[in-house]
Motif scaffolding. Structure first.
Motif, mmCIF file in Angstrom:
data_model
loop_
_atom_site.group_PDB
_atom_site.id
_atom_site.type_symbol
_atom_site.label_atom_id
_atom_site.label_comp_id
_atom_site.label_asym_id
_atom_site.label_seq_id
_atom_site.Cartn_x
_atom_site.Cartn_y
_atom_site.Cartn_z
ATOM 1 N N PRO A 99 0.824 -1.214 0.000
ATOM 2 C CA PRO A 99 0.000 0.000 0.000
ATOM 3 C C PRO A 99 0.854 1.258 0.000
ATOM 4 C CG PRO A 99 -0.088 -1.108 2.140
ATOM 5 C CD PRO A 99 0.607 -2.031 1.200
ATOM 6 N N TYR A 100 0.411 2.228 -0.794
ATOM 7 C CA TYR A 100 1.071 3.530 -0.773
ATOM 8 C C TYR A 100 0.820 4.177 0.581
ATOM 9 C CZ TYR A 100 1.308 2.821 -5.819
ATOM 10 O OH TYR A 100 1.550 2.310 -7.050
ATOM 11 N N GLN A 140 -2.563 4.700 2.395
ATOM 12 C CA GLN A 140 -3.584 4.045 1.571
ATOM 13 C C GLN A 140 -3.985 2.668 2.098
ATOM 14 O OE1 GLN A 140 -5.047 5.149 -1.615
ATOM 15 N NE2 GLN A 140 -4.473 7.046 -0.617
ATOM 16 N N ALA A 148 -7.758 2.206 2.373
ATOM 17 C CA ALA A 148 -8.385 2.198 1.049
ATOM 18 C C ALA A 148 -8.093 0.892 0.319
ATOM 19 C CB ALA A 148 -7.879 3.391 0.235
ATOM 20 N N LEU A 149 -6.865 0.382 0.477
ATOM 21 C CA LEU A 149 -6.526 -0.902 -0.137
ATOM 22 C C LEU A 149 -7.382 -2.016 0.451
ATOM 23 C CD1 LEU A 149 -4.732 -2.733 -1.905
ATOM 24 C CD2 LEU A 149 -3.191 -2.952 0.057
ATOM 25 N N ASP A 169 -10.372 -1.797 1.666
ATOM 26 C CA ASP A 169 -11.719 -1.712 1.095
ATOM 27 C C ASP A 169 -11.744 -2.260 -0.330
ATOM 28 O OD1 ASP A 169 -12.552 -0.573 3.414
ATOM 29 O OD2 ASP A 169 -12.500 1.496 2.677
ATOM 30 N N ALA A 170 -10.732 -1.881 -1.116
ATOM 31 C CA ALA A 170 -10.694 -2.312 -2.517
ATOM 32 C C ALA A 170 -10.509 -3.828 -2.617
ATOM 33 C CB ALA A 170 -9.562 -1.592 -3.251
ATOM 34 N N SER A 204 -8.558 -2.382 -9.802
ATOM 35 C CA SER A 204 -8.872 -1.308 -8.844
ATOM 36 C C SER A 204 -7.836 -1.228 -7.718
ATOM 37 C CB SER A 204 -10.257 -1.553 -8.241
ATOM 38 O OG SER A 204 -10.261 -2.749 -7.480
ATOM 39 N N ALA A 234 -4.733 1.498 -7.660
ATOM 40 C CA ALA A 234 -4.840 2.899 -7.242
ATOM 41 C C ALA A 234 -4.307 3.107 -5.834
ATOM 42 C CB ALA A 234 -6.301 3.342 -7.314
ATOM 43 N N HIS A 235 -4.219 2.043 -5.069
ATOM 44 C CA HIS A 235 -3.876 2.180 -3.652
ATOM 45 C C HIS A 235 -2.572 1.496 -3.258
ATOM 46 C CE1 HIS A 235 -7.981 3.550 -3.471
ATOM 47 N NE2 HIS A 235 -8.409 2.395 -3.940
ATOM 48 N N ALA A 236 -2.035 0.673 -4.154
ATOM 49 C CA ALA A 236 -0.861 -0.102 -3.764
ATOM 50 C C ALA A 236 -0.004 -0.413 -4.987
ATOM 51 C CB ALA A 236 -1.291 -1.418 -3.101
#
Lengths: 90, 183
Positions: free
Chosen positions: B36-37, B40, B43-44, B46-47, B88, B91-93
């Motif tokens: 994960p960034y 993030q 958010a990761l 959740d994704a 998807s 975007a987060h990782a």
């Protein structure tokens, strides 16, 4: 000797690599002057007793850890993540 | 035209058997590391849940769905095993395909924990390392991932280049434990 990684818990010393005194966390400011930088680069304490060191959890989670321990008795007083992050991360 | 044949990392090395203990190669499907960034992680999570029905495992844990598994793989690092990662997640990782990078094997049998204990400093007692628990540690001086997949079963992962060393070290440990069981 066992070291408690803030992320992984108590682990065997073999999983870690020790770098030495945690000096890198006290890097002088860019304009701190020659004396401070000379001290930072070249002068080292060699304490018999309480010492803060950087350890790398090399074959574990790959976190850098500050280990406060006694270099005489090997008692470990405290371990924490070197970057000060309180979130253990996923 | 030349036809290239893909070989598994442990082809010709496994399975091994000694006494009641077996070591068998495992195909986990596609392996993708998810890093994960900064900021993030939630958010990761959740994704990952939306795309693959998996929670991001906490340190030392694994999570499973019908066709996928998420393995905690280090600080802020998770290995997604099974399907190709949903777009998807990117975007987060940082997503990295590691499918061909790991030799994966399952050690099973009544003496599985005794065999592993010869090779790793991990505390493998069921009270500290229950089914579903995972750890990064060393296995015969190799960087490894160890997961308890059953009461008497462990999955071990080492870099693919060490597959032969893994088989050799496991053979020695399995033989040693088996010999002590013989009366």
């Amino acid at each position: 000797m066992r070291i408690t990684c803030p992320i992984c818990g108590a682990r065997d010393r073999r999983e870690f690599t020790v770098k030495g005194a945690a000096l890198a966390l006290e890097r002088p400011a860019r304009d701190a002057g020659d004396v401070a930088w000379d001290d930072y680069l070249h002068n080292r304490d060699n304490p018999a007793g309480r010492s803060a060191e950087l350890w790398y959890h090399e074959t574990g989670c790959a976190a850098w850890i500050v280990v406060v321990r006694d270099t005489v008795t090997h008692e470990v007083f405290e371990t924490r993540l070197a970057d000060g992050d309180t979130e253990a991360g996923s | 035209m030349t036809e290239l044949l893909a070989k598994t990392p442990c082809a010709g090395l496994l399975p091994l058997r000694a006494g009641t203990t077996t070591l068998t190669e495992v195909d986990l499907g596609q392996l993708t590391s998810l890093a994960p960034y900064r900021g993030q992680a939630a958010a990761l999570s959740d994704a990952l849940h939306a795309a693959h029905g998996l929670a991001v495992p906490g340190p030392g844990q694994t999570t499973e769905s019908d066709d996928a598994e998420a393995i905690w793989f280090g600080r802020a690092l998770v290995l997604l095993a099974g399907p190709a990662p949903d777009a998807s997640l990117a975007a987060h990782a940082a997503l990295t395909d590691q499918s061909d990078a790991w030799a994966v094997a399952e050690l099973a049998g009544d003496d599985a924990a005794a065999v592993l204990a010869r090779l790793t400093p991990l505390d493998l007692r069921a009270s500290r390392f229950p089914v579903g628990a995972t750890a990064r540690s060393e296995l015969a001086h190799m960087a490894a991932s160890v997961t308890r997949t059953g009461e008497q079963a462990f999955r071990v992962m080492v870099f693919r280049a060490f597959a032969q060393t893994l088989a050799h070290e496991m053979r020695t440990a399995m033989d040693g434990v088996a010999a002590r069981r013989t009366r």
